[in-house]
Write a protein that holds these residues in place. Structure first.
Motif, PDB file in Angstrom:
ATOM      1  N   GLN A 159       0.821  -1.197   0.000  1.00 19.00           N
ATOM      2  CA  GLN A 159       0.000   0.000   0.000  1.00 19.00           C
ATOM      3  C   GLN A 159       0.857   1.250   0.000  1.00 19.00           C
ATOM      4  OE1 GLN A 159      -3.621   0.088  -0.197  1.00 19.00           O
ATOM      5  NE2 GLN A 159      -2.798   2.042  -0.891  1.00 19.00           N
ATOM      6  N   ARG A 160       1.968   1.239   0.719  1.00 20.26           N
ATOM      7  CA  ARG A 160       2.889   2.380   0.691  1.00 20.26           C
ATOM      8  C   ARG A 160       3.456   2.575  -0.717  1.00 20.26           C
ATOM      9  NH1 ARG A 160       4.205   0.610   6.069  1.00 20.26           N
ATOM     10  NH2 ARG A 160       5.741  -0.866   5.242  1.00 20.26           N
ATOM     11  N   SER A 177      -3.194  -4.607 -10.230  1.00 22.21           N
ATOM     12  CA  SER A 177      -4.370  -5.462 -10.386  1.00 22.21           C
ATOM     13  C   SER A 177      -5.685  -4.802  -9.995  1.00 22.21           C
ATOM     14  CB  SER A 177      -4.191  -6.733  -9.541  1.00 22.21           C
ATOM     15  OG  SER A 177      -4.032  -6.401  -8.169  1.00 22.21           O
ATOM     16  N   LYS A 178      -5.666  -3.512  -9.649  1.00 21.70           N
ATOM     17  CA  LYS A 178      -6.918  -2.870  -9.248  1.00 21.70           C
ATOM     18  C   LYS A 178      -6.893  -1.381  -9.548  1.00 21.70           C
ATOM     19  CE  LYS A 178      -5.372  -2.611  -4.412  1.00 21.70           C
ATOM     20  NZ  LYS A 178      -5.721  -2.974  -3.009  1.00 21.70           N
ATOM     21  N   PRO A 179      -8.076  -0.785  -9.683  1.00 18.61           N
ATOM     22  CA  PRO A 179      -8.143   0.644 -10.012  1.00 18.61           C
ATOM     23  C   PRO A 179      -7.688   1.523  -8.853  1.00 18.61           C
ATOM     24  CG  PRO A 179     -10.342  -0.228  -9.606  1.00 18.61           C
ATOM     25  CD  PRO A 179      -9.415  -1.406  -9.623  1.00 18.61           C
ATOM     26  N   VAL A 180      -7.287   2.720  -9.191  1.00 16.82           N
ATOM     27  CA  VAL A 180      -6.890   3.715  -8.188  1.00 16.82           C
ATOM     28  C   VAL A 180      -8.161   4.378  -7.651  1.00 16.82           C
ATOM     29  CG1 VAL A 180      -5.619   5.844  -7.784  1.00 16.82           C
ATOM     30  CG2 VAL A 180      -4.691   4.110  -9.339  1.00 16.82           C
ATOM     31  N   THR A 181      -8.341   4.340  -6.349  1.00 18.64           N
ATOM     32  CA  THR A 181      -9.544   4.904  -5.737  1.00 18.64           C
ATOM     33  C   THR A 181      -9.336   6.374  -5.376  1.00 18.64           C
ATOM     34  OG1 THR A 181      -8.887   4.292  -3.484  1.00 18.64           O
ATOM     35  CG2 THR A 181     -10.068   2.640  -4.779  1.00 18.64           C
ATOM     36  N   SER A 182     -10.446   7.068  -5.143  1.00 19.37           N
ATOM     37  CA  SER A 182     -10.373   8.474  -4.747  1.00 19.37           C
ATOM     38  C   SER A 182      -9.707   8.620  -3.381  1.00 19.37           C
ATOM     39  CB  SER A 182     -11.777   9.074  -4.714  1.00 19.37           C
ATOM     40  OG  SER A 182     -12.623   8.341  -3.841  1.00 19.37           O
ATOM     41  N   GLN A 183      -9.921   7.637  -2.501  1.00 19.72           N
ATOM     42  CA  GLN A 183      -9.283   7.673  -1.184  1.00 19.72           C
ATOM     43  C   GLN A 183      -7.770   7.531  -1.300  1.00 19.72           C
ATOM     44  OE1 GLN A 183     -10.596   8.433   1.681  1.00 19.72           O
ATOM     45  NE2 GLN A 183      -8.652   8.165   2.784  1.00 19.72           N
ATOM     46  N   GLU A 184      -7.319   6.673  -2.217  1.00 19.27           N
ATOM     47  CA  GLU A 184      -5.880   6.510  -2.438  1.00 19.27           C
ATOM     48  C   GLU A 184      -5.264   7.795  -2.994  1.00 19.27           C
ATOM     49  OE1 GLU A 184      -4.707   1.918  -3.307  1.00 19.27           O
ATOM     50  OE2 GLU A 184      -5.899   2.896  -4.846  1.00 19.27           O
ATOM     51  N   ARG A 185      -5.974   8.457  -3.874  1.00 11.74           N
ATOM     52  CA  ARG A 185      -5.464   9.711  -4.427  1.00 11.74           C
ATOM     53  C   ARG A 185      -5.310  10.754  -3.324  1.00 11.74           C
ATOM     54  NH1 ARG A 185      -5.368   9.559  -9.839  1.00 11.74           N
ATOM     55  NH2 ARG A 185      -6.846   8.194 -10.919  1.00 11.74           N
ATOM     56  N   LYS A 186      -6.305  10.825  -2.464  1.00  9.77           N
ATOM     57  CA  LYS A 186      -6.271  11.795  -1.374  1.00  9.77           C
ATOM     58  C   LYS A 186      -5.107  11.500  -0.429  1.00  9.77           C
ATOM     59  CE  LYS A 186      -9.156  13.633   2.353  1.00  9.77           C
ATOM     60  NZ  LYS A 186     -10.493  13.547   3.014  1.00  9.77           N
ATOM     61  N   GLU A 187      -4.925  10.221  -0.094  1.00 11.17           N
ATOM     62  CA  GLU A 187      -3.843   9.847   0.815  1.00 11.17           C
ATOM     63  C   GLU A 187      -2.484   9.999   0.143  1.00 11.17           C
ATOM     64  OE1 GLU A 187      -2.717   8.512   4.702  1.00 11.17           O
ATOM     65  OE2 GLU A 187      -4.515   9.405   3.786  1.00 11.17           O
ATOM     66  N   ALA A 188      -2.412   9.734  -1.156  1.00 14.09           N
ATOM     67  CA  ALA A 188      -1.152   9.883  -1.886  1.00 14.09           C
ATOM     68  C   ALA A 188      -0.690  11.332  -1.897  1.00 14.09           C
ATOM     69  CB  ALA A 188      -1.311   9.362  -3.311  1.00 14.09           C
ATOM     70  N   GLU A 193       4.839  11.435  -1.030  1.00 14.58           N
ATOM     71  CA  GLU A 193       6.256  11.765  -1.211  1.00 14.58           C
ATOM     72  C   GLU A 193       7.146  11.168  -0.125  1.00 14.58           C
ATOM     73  OE1 GLU A 193       7.304  15.888  -0.688  1.00 14.58           O
ATOM     74  OE2 GLU A 193       5.409  16.261   0.351  1.00 14.58           O
ATOM     75  N   PHE A 194       6.558  10.775   1.004  1.00 15.20           N
ATOM     76  CA  PHE A 194       7.340  10.185   2.090  1.00 15.20           C
ATOM     77  C   PHE A 194       7.379   8.658   2.011  1.00 15.20           C
ATOM     78  CE2 PHE A 194       5.142  14.023   3.735  1.00 15.20           C
ATOM     79  CZ  PHE A 194       6.253  14.849   3.804  1.00 15.20           C
ATOM     80  N   MET A 195       6.729   8.082   1.010  1.00 15.45           N
ATOM     81  CA  MET A 195       6.670   6.633   0.858  1.00 15.45           C
ATOM     82  C   MET A 195       7.745   6.097  -0.081  1.00 15.45           C
ATOM     83  SD  MET A 195       4.097   5.672   2.784  1.00 15.45           S
ATOM     84  CE  MET A 195       4.646   6.949   3.938  1.00 15.45           C
ATOM     85  N   LYS A 196       8.691   6.918  -0.422  1.00 17.22           N
ATOM     86  CA  LYS A 196       9.749   6.518  -1.343  1.00 17.22           C
ATOM     87  C   LYS A 196      10.539   5.342  -0.795  1.00 17.22           C
ATOM     88  CE  LYS A 196      13.854   8.290  -3.715  1.00 17.22           C
ATOM     89  NZ  LYS A 196      14.707   9.492  -3.951  1.00 17.22           N
TER      90      LYS A 196
END
Length: 259
Positions: A159-160, A177-188, A193-196
């Protein structure tokens, strides 16, 4: 009224016998679809894209399938000027092999089960060379820490990784294997940038391998030198002081009615 859709498939040998990469067993399949051409060269043990492939279909193929080959280079991919979908699964492409040209029409790229290890490098390349990419899949590479690979990664690691990829490539609509959700976009946007993923450089690994290692039998938690019997410096005694907590700093914040 009935409408019939016919799909025409023609198989032909497209590599000259005198070509250095020719193989009589290679059959190139060209599938005609309603909106262009789908060129399929899968499972033919190709080490590079044959010249005849881009000569014949470079200007017309919108989908190029080179999966299940032995590709180690993408030399010639620049000849496919209208590509919208590129399938490179199950090859031998590594970080140095992904020298992509500018592919402004490319929307789908699958690189599953190759030898890609550097997440930062490939994302930088794709962001620059494939600005309209909407679908990306990197499953089966070390750069993608999916738990199904059995590499010790778990759901949180993956997930990171997704947060970081979405942060770097915000136009993606589908990742692995799955679509990008709106929640993932918000959290991203918030933590991406800190998940590198940071890995030691090759020089660090080489230096560690050259460094001599002591055997386990040489290790001891005891000091290297020991005093002779009867000459130790330890002290044993009794303390007459009794602590009542009178001068405790914590008592300044506690009132009598709270005891």
């Amino acid at each position: 009224m009935r409408v019939c859709l016919c799909v025409c498939v023609c198989v032909c040998a497209c590599v000259r016998a005198d070509h250095p990469y020719s193989n009589p067993a290679h059959n190139f399949t060209l599938v005609s679809v309603h909106d262009g051409l789908r060129a399929v060269f899968a499972g033919q043990d190709l080490e590079r894209i044959p010249e005849e492939a881009w000569r014949k279909y470079g200007l017309t193929a919108k989908t190029l399938d080179l999966s299940y080959n032995l590709l180690k280079t993408l030399d010639g991919i620049q000849k496919f000027s209208v590509l919208e979908e590129l399938i490179l699964d199950n090859n031998e492409l590594d970080d140095s092999s992904l020298q992509l040209p500018l592919l402004t029409h490319l929307r789908t790229l699958t690189l599953n089960k190759n030898q890609i290890t550097d997440t930062e490098q490939i994302l930088t390349t794709l962001k620059e060379k494939c600005p309209n990419l909407h679908y990306l899949s990197l499953l089966g590479n070390q750069a993608c820490p999916n738990e199904l690979l059995g590499t010790g990664h778990d759901d949180e690691d993956y997930q990171r990784y997704r947060y970081y990829v979405i942060f770097k490539m915000p136009n993606l609509a589908f990742l692995d294997s799955k679509p990008v959700t709106s929640q993932e976009r918000k959290e991203a946007k918030r933590v991406g940038e800190f998940m590198k993923i940071v890995r030691p450089s090759a020089e660090v690994f080489q230096a560690a391998e050259k460094k001599p290692r002591s055997s386990d039998s040489e290790y001891t938690p005891l000091p290297q030198s020991q005093a002779a019997q009867g000459q130790h410096k330890g002290v044993f005694g009794k303390c007459k002081y009794v602590y009542y907590g009178k001068h405790s700093e914590g008592n300044r914040f506690i009132r009598n009615n709270q005891l």
